[in-house]
Write a protein that holds these residues in place. Structure first.
Motif, mmCIF file in Angstrom:
data_model
loop_
_atom_site.group_PDB
_atom_site.id
_atom_site.type_symbol
_atom_site.label_atom_id
_atom_site.label_comp_id
_atom_site.label_asym_id
_atom_site.label_seq_id
_atom_site.Cartn_x
_atom_site.Cartn_y
_atom_site.Cartn_z
ATOM 1 N N UNK A 167 -0.311 -7.559 1.092
ATOM 2 C CA UNK A 167 -1.033 -7.202 -0.135
ATOM 3 C C UNK A 167 -0.033 -6.807 -1.217
ATOM 4 N N UNK A 168 -0.227 -7.422 -2.399
ATOM 5 C CA UNK A 168 0.646 -7.084 -3.530
ATOM 6 C C UNK A 168 0.103 -5.859 -4.225
ATOM 7 N N UNK A 169 1.008 -4.930 -4.608
ATOM 8 C CA UNK A 169 0.611 -3.671 -5.244
ATOM 9 C C UNK A 169 1.451 -3.418 -6.484
ATOM 10 N N UNK A 170 0.832 -2.785 -7.469
ATOM 11 C CA UNK A 170 1.532 -2.270 -8.638
ATOM 12 C C UNK A 170 0.992 -0.879 -8.898
ATOM 13 N N UNK A 171 1.831 0.155 -8.708
ATOM 14 C CA UNK A 171 1.394 1.551 -8.783
ATOM 15 C C UNK A 171 2.086 2.216 -9.966
ATOM 16 N N UNK A 172 1.292 2.823 -10.848
ATOM 17 C CA UNK A 172 1.816 3.545 -12.015
ATOM 18 C C UNK A 172 1.296 4.971 -12.006
ATOM 19 N N UNK A 177 -0.056 2.271 -18.297
ATOM 20 C CA UNK A 177 1.159 2.350 -19.113
ATOM 21 C C UNK A 177 2.104 3.454 -18.640
ATOM 22 N N UNK A 178 1.740 4.135 -17.555
ATOM 23 C CA UNK A 178 2.578 5.219 -17.049
ATOM 24 C C UNK A 178 3.803 4.714 -16.312
ATOM 25 N N UNK A 179 4.587 5.640 -15.844
ATOM 26 C CA UNK A 179 5.828 5.295 -15.148
ATOM 27 C C UNK A 179 5.521 4.544 -13.865
ATOM 28 N N UNK A 180 6.262 3.452 -13.634
ATOM 29 C CA UNK A 180 6.037 2.625 -12.455
ATOM 30 C C UNK A 180 6.602 3.323 -11.218
ATOM 31 N N UNK A 181 5.754 3.450 -10.188
ATOM 32 C CA UNK A 181 6.179 4.051 -8.924
ATOM 33 C C UNK A 181 6.501 3.003 -7.871
ATOM 34 N N UNK A 182 5.792 1.896 -7.904
ATOM 35 C CA UNK A 182 6.017 0.853 -6.893
ATOM 36 C C UNK A 182 5.434 -0.454 -7.408
ATOM 37 N N UNK A 183 6.130 -1.535 -7.128
ATOM 38 C CA UNK A 183 5.605 -2.862 -7.441
ATOM 39 C C UNK A 183 6.236 -3.841 -6.465
ATOM 40 N N UNK A 184 5.399 -4.491 -5.666
ATOM 41 C CA UNK A 184 5.890 -5.421 -4.675
ATOM 42 C C UNK A 184 4.819 -5.727 -3.656
ATOM 43 N N UNK A 185 5.183 -6.545 -2.659
ATOM 44 C CA UNK A 185 4.239 -6.966 -1.623
ATOM 45 C C UNK A 185 4.416 -6.089 -0.398
ATOM 46 N N UNK A 186 3.328 -5.494 0.029
ATOM 47 C CA UNK A 186 3.324 -4.661 1.225
ATOM 48 C C UNK A 186 3.071 -5.563 2.425
ATOM 49 N N UNK A 187 4.067 -5.693 3.327
ATOM 50 C CA UNK A 187 3.944 -6.584 4.476
ATOM 51 C C UNK A 187 2.932 -6.046 5.466
ATOM 52 N N UNK A 188 2.365 -6.950 6.278
ATOM 53 C CA UNK A 188 1.371 -6.557 7.271
ATOM 54 C C UNK A 188 1.984 -5.557 8.257
ATOM 55 N N UNK A 189 1.228 -4.513 8.515
ATOM 56 C CA UNK A 189 1.688 -3.466 9.413
ATOM 57 C C UNK A 189 2.467 -2.357 8.712
ATOM 58 N N UNK A 190 2.813 -2.555 7.438
ATOM 59 C CA UNK A 190 3.555 -1.528 6.696
ATOM 60 C C UNK A 190 2.583 -0.659 5.911
ATOM 61 N N UNK A 191 3.038 0.503 5.525
ATOM 62 C CA UNK A 191 2.200 1.445 4.775
ATOM 63 C C UNK A 191 2.972 2.005 3.598
ATOM 64 N N UNK A 192 2.243 2.501 2.600
ATOM 65 C CA UNK A 192 2.827 3.129 1.416
ATOM 66 C C UNK A 192 2.051 4.402 1.130
ATOM 67 N N UNK A 196 0.370 12.549 -6.205
ATOM 68 C CA UNK A 196 0.408 13.018 -7.587
ATOM 69 C C UNK A 196 -0.996 13.459 -7.979
ATOM 70 N N UNK A 197 -1.144 13.781 -9.234
ATOM 71 C CA UNK A 197 -2.468 14.202 -9.694
ATOM 72 C C UNK A 197 -3.330 13.020 -10.128
ATOM 73 N N UNK A 198 -2.708 11.865 -10.453
ATOM 74 C CA UNK A 198 -3.479 10.710 -10.918
ATOM 75 C C UNK A 198 -2.622 9.448 -10.792
ATOM 76 N N UNK A 199 -3.195 8.376 -10.276
ATOM 77 C CA UNK A 199 -2.522 7.086 -10.140
ATOM 78 C C UNK A 199 -3.375 5.990 -10.770
ATOM 79 N N UNK A 200 -2.698 4.953 -11.173
ATOM 80 C CA UNK A 200 -3.336 3.662 -11.522
ATOM 81 C C UNK A 200 -2.720 2.613 -10.624
ATOM 82 N N UNK A 201 -3.560 1.890 -9.864
ATOM 83 C CA UNK A 201 -3.070 0.930 -8.883
ATOM 84 C C UNK A 201 -3.736 -0.427 -9.129
ATOM 85 N N UNK A 202 -2.931 -1.472 -9.198
ATOM 86 C CA UNK A 202 -3.410 -2.852 -9.241
ATOM 87 C C UNK A 202 -3.235 -3.422 -7.840
ATOM 88 N N UNK A 203 -4.368 -3.848 -7.211
ATOM 89 C CA UNK A 203 -4.359 -4.292 -5.818
ATOM 90 C C UNK A 203 -4.651 -5.788 -5.782
#
Length: 239
Positions: A167-172, A177-192, A196-203
């Motif tokens: 699954x591809x993820x983009x976490x801000x 428009x906030x600071x990027x925390x993670x952007x990439x593909x999460x491989x099967x069996x892996x976790x992230x 924080x107090x608030x996230x924006x995630x594109x799944x």
């Protein structure tokens, strides 16, 4: 037996040498060379220097230097030897106290003994009670108050696990428009895990993920979309 001085002078004259020339060659001052030729040995610094100069000068003139030193020792050396100093016996110095100092010492000792006896005689009185033990005060650190169900959560702890595929993820942080925390593909069996107090995630493929928020399972959108995560829960925007 021969004359030391006249033999040296005669050898120098035969070779037509001046005292200045002999001084340069032997590095012995001319006045000392002249004193050797005149047998005025008292002019020289001492018997040791005299023998050294005599040997060097005689060898320089082609004579037997040792023979001249032996002649000097026979005729003159004993006259210059200083008499042996008298033997001095060293006595160990004994330390003696002056009469007045001895009297002061005895008086001080007597006063000390008297004071000790007086203190001993009064030792039968009841001894003062020891000071009361200081009360030990223990300060305990205040324990944190356990969180109750009525207290709202202030931090969002979300864990995303790629259980069924990638699954591809983009976490801000905060918003898109906030600071990027993670952007990439999460491989099967892996976790992230994000806190924080608030996230924006594109799944990209939410159907492949399992999600927990503050330890409780939450449902993700069925199709690709955006998710806003807060301590209170998830809000999804599909598209």
């Amino acid at each position: 037996m021969f004359e030391i001085g006249s033999s040296l002078r005669a050898a120098r004259m035969r070779q037509k040498l001046e005292l200045s020339q002999a001084e340069r060659d032997t590095r012995i001052r001319a006045k000392y060379l002249a004193a050797l030729e005149d047998e005025r040995f008292d002019v020289l610094p001492g018997a040791v220097y005299t023998k050294g100069f005599l040997r060097s000068y005689a060898d320089y003139l082609g004579l037997d230097g040792q023979r001249f030193v032996d002649e000097y020792n026979t005729r003159f050396a004993h006259e210059e030897e200083p008499p042996a100093p008298p033997q001095v016996k060293l006595r160990r110095r004994r330390f003696a106290l002056a009469p007045w100092l001895l009297a002061v010492t005895v008086l001080a000792a007597s006063i000390g003994v008297l004071a000790w006896r007086l203190s001993s005689s009064g030792s039968h009185h009841a001894s003062p009670a020891p000071p009361p033990a200081q009360r030990r005060t223990t300060t305990r650190a205040a324990l944190p108050t356990p969180r109750t169900a009525t207290q709202p959560l202030t931090v969002a702890r979300i864990v995303l696990v790629a259980r069924r595929g990638r699954c591809w993820l983009s976490v801000h942080l905060g918003s898109a428009t906030g600071r990027s925390l993670y952007e990439g593909t999460l491989a099967q069996g892996r976790s992230a895990r994000f806190v924080s107090t608030r996230f924006w995630i594109r799944i990209g493929a939410p159907w492949n993920l399992d999600a927990t928020l503050n330890g409780k399972a939450v449902r993700l959108p069925a199709s690709t979309g955006d998710v806003v995560v807060t301590p209170a829960g998830l809000s999804a925007t599909i598209g």
